[in-house]
Design a protein around this motif. Structure first.
Motif, PDB file in Angstrom:
ATOM      1  N   ASN A   1      11.968  59.969  84.324  1.00  0.00           N
ATOM      2  CA  ASN A   1      13.217  60.373  83.160  1.00  0.00           C
ATOM      3  C   ASN A   1      13.656  61.554  82.805  1.00  0.00           C
ATOM      4  O   ASN A   1      14.494  62.183  83.013  1.00  0.00           O
ATOM      5  CB  ASN A   1      13.502  59.251  82.019  1.00  0.00           C
ATOM      6  N   LEU A   2      13.080  62.370  82.117  1.00  0.00           N
ATOM      7  CA  LEU A   2      12.525  63.675  81.579  1.00  0.00           C
ATOM      8  C   LEU A   2      12.995  64.757  82.527  1.00  0.00           C
ATOM      9  O   LEU A   2      13.429  65.819  82.853  1.00  0.00           O
ATOM     10  CB  LEU A   2      11.230  64.127  80.742  1.00  0.00           C
TER      11      LEU A   2
ATOM     12  N   GLY B   1      -2.411  61.382  78.426  1.00  0.00           N
ATOM     13  CA  GLY B   1      -2.138  60.071  77.575  1.00  0.00           C
ATOM     14  C   GLY B   1      -0.769  60.285  76.614  1.00  0.00           C
ATOM     15  O   GLY B   1      -0.810  59.655  75.488  1.00  0.00           O
ATOM     16  N   LYS B   2       0.049  60.891  76.647  1.00  0.00           N
ATOM     17  CA  LYS B   2       1.476  61.619  75.826  1.00  0.00           C
ATOM     18  C   LYS B   2       2.422  60.223  75.904  1.00  0.00           C
ATOM     19  O   LYS B   2       2.701  60.315  74.712  1.00  0.00           O
ATOM     20  CB  LYS B   2       1.773  62.954  75.804  1.00  0.00           C
ATOM     21  N   ILE B   3       2.944  60.744  77.371  1.00  0.00           N
ATOM     22  CA  ILE B   3       4.216  59.998  77.524  1.00  0.00           C
ATOM     23  C   ILE B   3       3.530  59.720  79.130  1.00  0.00           C
ATOM     24  O   ILE B   3       2.670  59.204  79.612  1.00  0.00           O
ATOM     25  CB  ILE B   3       4.800  60.580  77.990  1.00  0.00           C
TER      26      ILE B   3
ATOM     27  N   GLU C   1       1.016  66.278  80.499  1.00  0.00           N
ATOM     28  CA  GLU C   1       1.632  65.624  79.608  1.00  0.00           C
ATOM     29  C   GLU C   1       1.389  63.380  79.997  1.00  0.00           C
ATOM     30  O   GLU C   1       0.351  63.378  79.204  1.00  0.00           O
ATOM     31  CB  GLU C   1       2.689  64.731  78.025  1.00  0.00           C
TER      32      GLU C   1
ATOM     33  N   GLU D   1       8.387  56.786  81.208  1.00  0.00           N
ATOM     34  CA  GLU D   1       8.809  58.460  80.600  1.00  0.00           C
ATOM     35  C   GLU D   1       9.284  60.042  81.166  1.00  0.00           C
ATOM     36  O   GLU D   1      10.661  60.869  81.125  1.00  0.00           O
ATOM     37  CB  GLU D   1       8.789  58.412  79.616  1.00  0.00           C
TER      38      GLU D   1
ATOM     39  N   TYR E   1      11.722  69.602  78.051  1.00  0.00           N
ATOM     40  CA  TYR E   1      12.260  69.402  76.934  1.00  0.00           C
ATOM     41  C   TYR E   1      11.685  69.455  74.827  1.00  0.00           C
ATOM     42  O   TYR E   1      11.364  69.221  74.182  1.00  0.00           O
ATOM     43  CB  TYR E   1      12.588  67.214  76.965  1.00  0.00           C
ATOM     44  N   SER E   2      10.456  70.212  75.955  1.00  0.00           N
ATOM     45  CA  SER E   2       8.968  70.543  74.613  1.00  0.00           C
ATOM     46  C   SER E   2       9.864  72.350  74.104  1.00  0.00           C
ATOM     47  O   SER E   2      10.569  73.103  74.715  1.00  0.00           O
ATOM     48  CB  SER E   2       8.072  71.390  75.582  1.00  0.00           C
ATOM     49  N   LYS E   3       8.381  72.356  73.069  1.00  0.00           N
ATOM     50  CA  LYS E   3       9.864  73.394  72.566  1.00  0.00           C
ATOM     51  C   LYS E   3       8.282  74.523  72.378  1.00  0.00           C
ATOM     52  O   LYS E   3       8.964  75.018  71.432  1.00  0.00           O
ATOM     53  CB  LYS E   3      10.641  73.496  71.322  1.00  0.00           C
TER      54      LYS E   3
ATOM     55  N   GLN F   1      -1.972  69.784  73.344  1.00  0.00           N
ATOM     56  CA  GLN F   1      -1.789  69.366  72.002  1.00  0.00           C
ATOM     57  C   GLN F   1      -2.111  69.544  71.089  1.00  0.00           C
ATOM     58  O   GLN F   1      -1.130  70.029  70.203  1.00  0.00           O
ATOM     59  CB  GLN F   1      -0.860  67.468  72.397  1.00  0.00           C
ATOM     60  N   GLU F   2      -3.520  69.517  71.782  1.00  0.00           N
ATOM     61  CA  GLU F   2      -3.954  69.560  69.874  1.00  0.00           C
ATOM     62  C   GLU F   2      -4.410  71.118  70.190  1.00  0.00           C
ATOM     63  O   GLU F   2      -4.228  71.282  68.479  1.00  0.00           O
ATOM     64  CB  GLU F   2      -5.687  69.079  70.524  1.00  0.00           C
TER      65      GLU F   2
ATOM     66  N   LEU G   1      16.364  64.706  83.800  1.00  0.00           N
ATOM     67  CA  LEU G   1      17.272  65.504  82.801  1.00  0.00           C
ATOM     68  C   LEU G   1      17.224  66.735  82.651  1.00  0.00           C
ATOM     69  O   LEU G   1      18.767  67.201  82.400  1.00  0.00           O
ATOM     70  CB  LEU G   1      16.602  64.977  81.075  1.00  0.00           C
ATOM     71  N   TYR G   2      16.186  66.925  83.169  1.00  0.00           N
ATOM     72  CA  TYR G   2      16.144  68.765  82.170  1.00  0.00           C
ATOM     73  C   TYR G   2      14.893  69.377  83.379  1.00  0.00           C
ATOM     74  O   TYR G   2      15.263  70.823  83.155  1.00  0.00           O
ATOM     75  CB  TYR G   2      14.962  68.728  81.130  1.00  0.00           C
TER      76      TYR G   2
END
Lengths: 402, 229
Positions: free
Chosen positions: A346-347, A337-339, A333, A343, A299-301, A276-277, A350-351
């Motif tokens: 669940n992601l 430590g981002k999620i 992630e 979470e 879920y990312s882009k 992410q950084e 979902l995906y």
């Protein structure tokens, strides 16, 4: 009865207690030796049920002295810095990770990098734009190495049909292009970004800054190397190819590598890697832009968005190992430590199993098969311990959310 | 809306900004629709009982029952985005029950060569409309305000696209703009261009102390803008 599946993965599925990765996750292997009967090495879990990448992420956060590692990087750069010409090769696509690596080596460590790109199968619009921005906004030099499209299609098709691994020819080129260009141009240092061990290879690799030479050096008679599950000499006969056409896919021999004494390092050993950084850095310094919509299967882009074939790499890992794109993204992630794990679970639910329909027609056309062959091939690679055919279609027997 | 960072606890940050003098708090669960998760009523209740400033809650609101629970938790207004497309009656339902002043239409828009497209699910999914087309479909008379977020510039601090305001010509609703804003000069310029711009929503610029609430207010007041000090 064996406790390993046809791919060498454990037949009892377990998930890491901290992230969402399962014990089916294969380690990176030397692709130009892969055969249809390969038994994969897989990710290692501790006795307490935690995967090695998660354990390493704790070391990354609390144990490793990153200021010492940075000093080590300065010393390494001092050793290789040239007064004229290039002093380091940075392979990459201009995505967030390679953009970060090349730009920071140039601006903070005073190196003069040559970035080299092994072209995607089919560039996406955003991938091409980011690639261009890398040079034009990031201010870096680049060599784009595009393989013979006719041969690359044949190899991708064979890799799909025989290994359900359509990305294999790309991965071969991706790993070899840096060392080969470096040897050709007499540039003795190469930097990749993060170490693949951060995601699932043996964690001991994280404690070495250099890439195992087996990934790019091999003295096997080259016609005895394999691509797409077939020996190169078989491919030459079957498709009436010229042996020299395989040049981009052949590893360096020991003598070629010795001439220029190439060293391949991971920047992730020296600088604390956080995707992410890297994204924030790349948007600021090299004009990197995320995609206009969510990547199918996740879920990312912002990761792996440059190749229309890329979604089928993750779709095939879902089929063979029960691990799709969202699992890889969420595991990373969670470790950073981002999620939370909740979470992430669940992601994945979902995906992860979403079919990549956006570029499906492009993929079929690229490898010259129809949807029926695609479907029958995919289904023939579903291992029994992972998949169940129900009235509503194929379902995972042991998904993480159950 | 990508590469999400944890910047701190909502309670602590809200305390900081209320102390500094913000006029209103937006509590926006940016990934609620994407993650398909329930609204965090407990968190909302904790914030509304702590502060006197109006609080607008948005993110993941799909039906009237959720809006009802959010108001019961003490929120002053709710914002809807993806939910207004998946449930076309949602705007009217909330407005009938609580009044248009209690409803904010949240719009995430992204630039394309041929115009601005409306997005949902944290700027990841195209909801199927151009901005102008969408504004004609939505019963705007039933919403109190529009929160307009530019997906391309959100989180970048690189500035809000001034030309986006031209797409809102003819709209007679107050607009709060968001996405990339980081200076008093920029706010003054944007508010001068479009008299419907009644406010700005800041995130990263405040979280990373690029600007402070007080400095922005004094800057704008000195240039003749109406601000609450």
């Amino acid at each position: 009865m064996s406790n390993l599946s046809r791919y060498g993965t454990p037949i009892t599925v377990e998930y890491c207690n901290k992230c969402v990765i399962s014990n089916q996750r294969p380690s990176s292997s030397v692709e130009f030796q892969a055969s249809t009967k390969d038994q994969k090495k897989t990710i290692v879990f501790s006795e307490s049920g935690v995967c090695q990448p998660c354990e390493y992420s704790i070391e990354k956060e609390h144990v490793i002295d990153w200021s010492l590692r940075k000093e080590e990087l300065h010393r390494l750069c001092d050793r290789f810095r040239s007064k004229k010409g290039y002093d380091v090769v940075v392979p990459g696509s201009g995505g967030k990770d390679s953009a970060y690596a090349s730009h920071i080596l140039k601006t903070e460590f005073g190196m003069n990098p040559l970035t080299v790109t092994w072209a995607p199968h089919l560039y996406t619009e955003i991938g091409w734009q980011n690639f261009q921005n890398w040079m034009h906004i990031g201010g870096l030099d680049n060599l784009l190495y595009t393989p013979n499209g006719k041969l690359h299609r044949i190899l991708t098709r064979e890799a799909f049909l025989n290994l359900l691994h359509p990305f294999q020819p790309f991965i071969i080129g991706q790993k070899l292009t840096g060392p080969k260009i470096a040897a050709l141009m007499d540039i003795p240092l190469i930097f990749y970004g993060e170490n693949q061990a951060e995601y699932g290879n043996n964690v001991s690799e994280n404690f070495s800054p250099v890439m195992d030479k087996g990934f790019y050096i091999d003295d096997t008679e080259f016609t005895d190397l394999r691509i797409g599950g077939k020996l190169i000499r078989e491919l030459i006969d079957e498709y009436s190819l010229d042996v020299r056409e395989f040049a981009p896919y052949l590893p360096l021999t020991s003598s070629e590598a010795r001439i220029s004494d190439v060293e391949v390092h991971y920047l992730g050993y020296y600088l604390k890697w956080d995707s992410q950084e890297c994204f924030y850095y790349a948007t600021k310094h090299t004009g990197f832009m995320p995609n206009s919509s969510r990547t199918e299967g996740s879920y990312s882009k912002y990761s792996s968005i440059d190749d229309k074939i890329d979604p089928f790499h993750y779709y095939t890992t879902l089929i063979k190992f029960g691990i799709g794109r969202a699992s890889y993204d969420a595991a990373q992630e969670i470790r950073n430590g981002k999620i939370s794990r909740e979470e992430g679970v669940n992601l994945v639910k979902l995906y992860d199993s979403e079919f990549p329909s956006k570029y499906f027609e492009d993929f079929l056309e690229y490898i010259g098969i129809d949807a029926g062959v695609f479907s029958s091939t995919v289904n023939s690679f579903r291992p029994d311990h992972l998949w169940l055919k129900s009235d509503s279609g194929w379902v995972l027997k042991n998904p993480i959310w159950q | 809306m990508e590469g999400l960072r944890k910047v701190g606890s909502p309670q602590e940050l809200a305390t900081k900004y209320v102390t500094e003098g913000v006029d209103e708090l937006f509590l926006f669960d940016s990934v609620a629709s994407l993650y398909k998760r329930e609204v965090m009523y407990g968190l909302i209740g904790g914030l509304t009982s702590s502060f006197m400033v109006p609080i607008t809650v948005s993110g993941g609101i799909k039906n009237l029952a959720q809006a009802h629970k959010i108001f019961r938790a003490g929120a002053d207004r709710v914002g809807v985005n993806t939910g207004a497309v998946t449930n076309p009656d949602l705007i009217s339902q909330i407005s009938d029950m609580y009044g248009s002043q209690a409803l904010v239409l949240s719009l995430e828009v992204k630039r394309f060569r041929d115009g601005w497209r409306v997005y949902g699910d944290a700027g990841r999914n195209d909801l199927g409309f151009y901005l102008e087309e969408y504004l004609l479909r939505v019963p705007l008379e039933r919403v109190g305000e529009i929160l307009l977020t530019c997906v391309d510039t959100d989180g970048t601090l690189n500035g809000f696209p001034a030309d986006l305001l031209a797409s809102l010509r003819g709209i007679n609703r107050s607009i709060i703009i968001s996405g990339g804003i980081s200076s008093g000069e920029e706010i003054a310029s944007l508010a001068t261009r479009n008299c419907l711009v009644k406010g700005v929503a800041l995130g990263r610029a405040l979280h990373e102390n690029v600007v402070s609430v007080n400095s922005l207010k004094f800057y704008l007041q000195a240039r003749g803008f109406e601000v609450r000090i």
